[in-house]
Every structure is written in C-alpha cells, then in structure tokens.
Write an enzyme that holds these catalytic residues in place. Structure first.
Site, PDB file in Angstrom:
ATOM      1  N   SER A   1      44.574  40.567  48.459  1.00 10.26           N
ATOM      2  CA  SER A   1      43.308  40.001  48.898  1.00 10.26           C
ATOM      3  C   SER A   1      43.372  39.544  50.360  1.00 10.26           C
ATOM      4  O   SER A   1      43.695  40.340  51.227  1.00 10.26           O
ATOM      5  CB  SER A   1      42.901  38.879  47.946  1.00 10.26           C
ATOM      6  OG  SER A   1      41.521  38.761  47.944  1.00 10.26           O
TER       7      SER A   1
ATOM      8  N   TRP B   1      33.358  43.479  44.807  1.00 11.16           N
ATOM      9  CA  TRP B   1      33.285  42.642  46.017  1.00 11.16           C
ATOM     10  C   TRP B   1      34.174  43.233  47.124  1.00 11.16           C
ATOM     11  O   TRP B   1      33.845  43.194  48.294  1.00 11.16           O
ATOM     12  CB  TRP B   1      33.749  41.233  45.632  1.00 11.16           C
ATOM     13  CG  TRP B   1      33.677  40.180  46.692  1.00 11.16           C
ATOM     14  CD1 TRP B   1      34.716  39.457  47.192  1.00 11.16           C
ATOM     15  CD2 TRP B   1      32.502  39.689  47.343  1.00 11.16           C
ATOM     16  NE1 TRP B   1      34.273  38.563  48.114  1.00 11.16           N
ATOM     17  CE2 TRP B   1      32.918  38.670  48.233  1.00 11.16           C
ATOM     18  CE3 TRP B   1      31.150  40.012  47.272  1.00 11.16           C
ATOM     19  CZ2 TRP B   1      32.031  37.976  49.044  1.00 11.16           C
ATOM     20  CZ3 TRP B   1      30.257  39.314  48.092  1.00 11.16           C
ATOM     21  CH2 TRP B   1      30.702  38.316  48.964  1.00 11.16           C
TER      22      TRP B   1
ATOM     23  N   LYS C   1      44.815  41.745  53.640  1.00 12.23           N
ATOM     24  CA  LYS C   1      44.312  41.949  55.004  1.00 12.23           C
ATOM     25  C   LYS C   1      45.455  41.636  55.974  1.00 12.23           C
ATOM     26  O   LYS C   1      45.706  42.348  56.943  1.00 12.23           O
ATOM     27  CB  LYS C   1      43.128  41.006  55.296  1.00 12.23           C
ATOM     28  CG  LYS C   1      41.993  41.034  54.256  1.00 12.23           C
ATOM     29  CD  LYS C   1      40.884  40.034  54.627  1.00 12.23           C
ATOM     30  CE  LYS C   1      40.102  39.448  53.453  1.00 12.23           C
ATOM     31  NZ  LYS C   1      39.315  40.302  52.651  1.00 12.23           N
TER      32      LYS C   1
ATOM     33  N   HIS D   1      40.270  41.626  40.053  1.00 11.20           N
ATOM     34  CA  HIS D   1      40.883  41.310  41.334  1.00 11.20           C
ATOM     35  C   HIS D   1      42.193  40.535  41.094  1.00 11.20           C
ATOM     36  O   HIS D   1      42.162  39.378  40.697  1.00 11.20           O
ATOM     37  CB  HIS D   1      39.867  40.439  42.080  1.00 11.20           C
ATOM     38  CG  HIS D   1      40.237  40.084  43.465  1.00 11.20           C
ATOM     39  ND1 HIS D   1      40.216  40.984  44.497  1.00 11.20           N
ATOM     40  CD2 HIS D   1      40.619  38.904  44.011  1.00 11.20           C
ATOM     41  CE1 HIS D   1      40.564  40.376  45.609  1.00 11.20           C
ATOM     42  NE2 HIS D   1      40.811  39.119  45.342  1.00 11.20           N
TER      43      HIS D   1
HETATM   44  C1  GTR Z   1      37.236  36.028  48.676  1.00  9.19           C
HETATM   45  C2  GTR Z   1      36.961  36.689  49.993  1.00  9.19           C
HETATM   46  C3  GTR Z   1      37.645  38.013  50.015  1.00  9.19           C
HETATM   47  C4  GTR Z   1      39.063  37.959  49.497  1.00  9.19           C
HETATM   48  C5  GTR Z   1      39.315  36.886  48.442  1.00  9.19           C
HETATM   49  C6  GTR Z   1      40.752  36.420  48.257  1.00  9.19           C
HETATM   50  O1  GTR Z   1      36.536  34.879  48.469  1.00  9.19           O
HETATM   51  O2  GTR Z   1      35.576  36.830  50.123  1.00  9.19           O
HETATM   52  O3  GTR Z   1      37.564  38.589  51.307  1.00  9.19           O
HETATM   53  O4  GTR Z   1      39.997  37.955  50.483  1.00  9.19           O
HETATM   54  O5  GTR Z   1      38.603  35.754  48.659  1.00  9.19           O
HETATM   55  O6  GTR Z   1      41.537  36.323  49.190  1.00  9.19           O
HETATM   56  O7  GTR Z   1      41.070  36.108  47.108  1.00  9.19           O
END
Ligand code: GTR
Length: 424
Positions: free
Chosen positions: A260, A351, A264, A401
C-alpha cells in the site's frame, strides 16, 4: 466477478461519503475517460531512446528528475556521518529459527540524532550470506515473535510518534508468525523498518524524524522537497547501506517490498537506488503502481487532500489535472529496469485500481524490452491467483487489500527464479 463488483460498490459507498463533492471517485469501467500515457522512451527534447546506453545516460536520469520535481520530491543523499551499531542480538529468536538483530543507525555525530532502527531476522545456521527482503512495517518490530501488528486507536497509543504510522496506515494485515518462518526456511532474511523514524505518518507531525533534520524550518522547504514517502524511501536505502556492512547478508540480492503506501515507497526506493536487486509493490495503487491518468479508484486530488504529507507540494498541481503531469506511474515501474519488478493487486481492492496497476506494468514493458528483458507476456488482466510474467511479474489475488501469505509465496518464487535458487 460479482464479488468484485460488490466490493467495488461497497468501497464506492464508503468513499463517496468521505470524498467531497468536487472529488468524485469512479468505479465504473465504462466511464473511464480516454487518456494518453507519456511514452517512457520519449525524451523531453523530443528525441526517442532506441538503445540501452541512451536510456541509461539520458532518459533514466531525466525520468528520475521529473518524479523528484513533480511527484515525490527531492532529499539529500547518504549522510556522510552515517554509522551503524548492532544494539541487540538474539541467536535463538523465533524458537531457534532465526538470528535476530536490532541495528541503530545514527547520522549526526554532534547530536546522535536522528536515530533509526532496523530489525533484522536472518535464518540460523546459514553458512553463506543470505538475501534479505526489506520494507517498512513488514512485521511488528517490537513483538518477541513477529506476529500481526495490532492496530491501536490514537487514544490508546503509548508512543504516538512511533505508532502513528502503523495505526494510521491500518496495518491490520501484517503477516503473522507463520509466513516469517516460511521466508526464513526458504533461505531469506527479513528486515523491517519503522516509518516514524523517518517521517511520522501524520499530516501534523510528519516532519519529525529525518525530514526535520534535513530542514527544520517548514517555511524554507521548497515545493519540490520530499515529504514522507521520500523520507521512507530514503530510509530503505539506509538499510541497504547497513546490509553492505554485514557479512551475514548478501547485499547484492536485496529485495525491496512494501504494501500500500509502503508499496509506493518501495517503488520509489527501487527506482532511485539500483542496489535493490528486485522491486516489489503490493497493492500500492494511486501514487504507486496504478496509472494516474486512468480515472478509476483513488485520485491524485483525493490522495493529496487526505495525505498532504506524502508527496511534494508540486504534486498538487495535478489534482484533477493528471494529464498535465509530465510523468505517469508506468514510468516509475520502468525505472526498476532492467532489474526484476513485481506488481501485485487484490481483486477486492478497487480503490487501488488493479486494472490500472496491470496496465502500468504493461506500459513499462517497452523499456524492459529495450534492455533485453521479457515483459508480462499478456495483453489481458490475468485471472485471479495466476501469476504471470518474466522479469516483470504480476498477479491479482482473490481477496482484500493486504500483504497476504499468497503474495509472499509468489515473491519468494519470483526471487528464487531470478536469483537462480531452488526452493526446498
Ligand atoms: C489509503 C490510501 C491509499 C493506500 C492505503 C494504505 O487510505 O488512500 O493510497 O496507500 O491507504 O496505505 O493502506
């Protein structure tokens, strides 16, 4: 498929309730507006790169500069005063499976601050140096047995600075104890870092840690100065500096991995620091592996509003205006070339735009091919749980996720294949 649509609808409802009216979130494939991606091989001066040498000497540095200036921001390099100290060693960690080491890095001889901690697990009884997976919050640093990290609400946080990253990131899905045993049994080490050592994952306090050390005065920080993601990526490179000093670690075979927001981070760290031999992004989504120009799931405007401390200030220019950005995320993936790169999505994670992640890998292929490597070898998003690719790997896992065991097992296979190791 129905599953996917329902999950999309569910996330859409949640997101619509959070998104402001001028920040619509699209989950409808038929509403994705046409877009044109920048050509990763086309230089700013209009010339097109046609050989490995000009990619290396010209286009690669140009792309790095563009990502620094417009997306992640710049930070200074390796600090001259950097030094490491192993402050704890446990030869019998994880019931005798692992050698656990806690290493502290210090950068400023005058103050001994900032300090950061690298928690390292190496398989015991190994006679040759081992390759290591490194990432932010891969496992819970402080657990005696690195099980899934607890999520604590901000009120209960015992040490807000240190825990903020974990709690805000909602790291409920950190892998538990079993997977670390598998990783070790397959001959790999794991090193886990803590985000708040570099930049707290908090829009008010993100510049504690190394960022404030680089430039204490907020007003003096330019719009292209890196913030949290840049600081986390910087931290991963400092861990690699340490690996190069530890004879038990095979520092030429480090795998940088993240989930997540830390996915990045892993991509940005891997793009800049070619000492990472393999780069892995798990469900990294917007600002990670997903194409920004493709309007599906999280947008640049949304991410900059909710997480103003992640990207450099210049990135806000592209809120609702992604097409104006001189780069898109396929070019970030291309910056790992020719090293093996793996992108993983999850089916119930619209998402993060799984299709946008797949398309980004595909759009990075011309760079891999130019450098004599194989790409994905697929024109369509593969079915769930079917990994594809050569030097570029991709899968979409069933489920949500998370950095799940399924993902770890694929990364182990990928590393075995590219490091020419046989799985036991
Ligand atoms: C979310 C964010 C995402 C993602 C995620 C995470 O809220 O919008 O870009 O990186 O968090 O890191 O779990």
């Amino acid at each position: 498929m129905l599953h996917y649509l329902l999950a999309g609808l569910f996330v859409a409802l949640i997101c619509v309730s959070f998104a402001s009216a001028d920040e619509p979130i699209n989950y409808d494939e038929s509403r994705v507006a046409p877009y044109t991606l920048p050509d990763p091989l086309l230089c700013e001066d209009g010339t097109r790169v046609t050989d490995a040498q000009s990619w290396r000497m010209h286009r690669r540095p140009e792309l790095l500069r563009l990502f620094e200036e417009h997306v992640y921001g710049r930070l200074p390099g390796r600090p001259p005063g950097e030094r490491f100290e192993v402050i704890q060693t446990d030869e019998q960690a994880l019931g005798g499976l692992a050698l656990r080491k806690r290493i502290v890095a210090r950068f400023d001889p005058a103050t001994d601050q900032p300090q950061l901690t690298i928690e390292c697990y190496l398989p015991r009884g190994q006679t040759v140096p081992v390759p290591v997976f490194v990432g932010m919050h891969l496992f819970d640093r402080d657990a005696a047995y690195p099980a899934a990290a607890k999520v604590v609400s901000s009120k209960e946080q015992p040490d807000k600075d240190r825990e903020a990253g974990l709690a805000m990131a909602g790291f409920r899905n950190l892998p538990g104890s079993k997977i670390i045993e598998t990783i070790l049994a397959r001959g790999y080490g794991v090193a886990t870092l803590t985000a708040a050592d570099f930049a707290a994952d908090d829009k008010e306090h993100y510049d504690k840690g190394v960022l404030g050390w680089f430039e204490h005065d907020r007003a003096k920080r330019p719009a292209d100065m890196g913030k949290a993601i840049a600081a986390w990526a910087w931290g991963l490179s400092r861990a690699q500096d340490y690996f190069e000093t530890d004879p038990a670690i095979d520092a030429r075979h480090t795998i940088v991995v993240g989930h997540s927001r830390m996915g990045k981070t892993a991509l940005w760290a891997g793009a800049q620091d070619e000492r990472f031999a393999i780069v892995i992004s798990n469900n990294s989504g917007c600002g990670g592996a997903a194409l920004s120009r493709r309007d599906f799931g999280e947008t640049v405007a949304r991410i900059n509003r909710v997480f103003p401390h992640w990207f450099c200030d210049n990135y806000r220019r592209y809120d609702g205006n992604e097409a104006a950005c001189p780069v898109d995320q396929h070019e970030l993936i291309a910056l790992s070339a020719p090293r093996p790169v793996y992108v993983a999505s999850a089916e119930e994670d619209p998402w993060a735009d799984p299709r946008g992640e797949f398309l980004a890998v595909q759009a990075a292929e011309p760079v891999y091919r130019l450098l004599g490597k194989t790409g994905l070898g697929a024109n369509e998003l593969p079915p769930v749980n079917q990994p594809i690719g050569g030097e570029m790997g991709y899968h979409i896992r069933s489920g949500q996720h998370a950095l799940a065991d399924y993902d770890w097992l694929r990364y182990l296979d990928f590393a075995d294949r590219h490091f020419d190791r046989r799985s036991p």
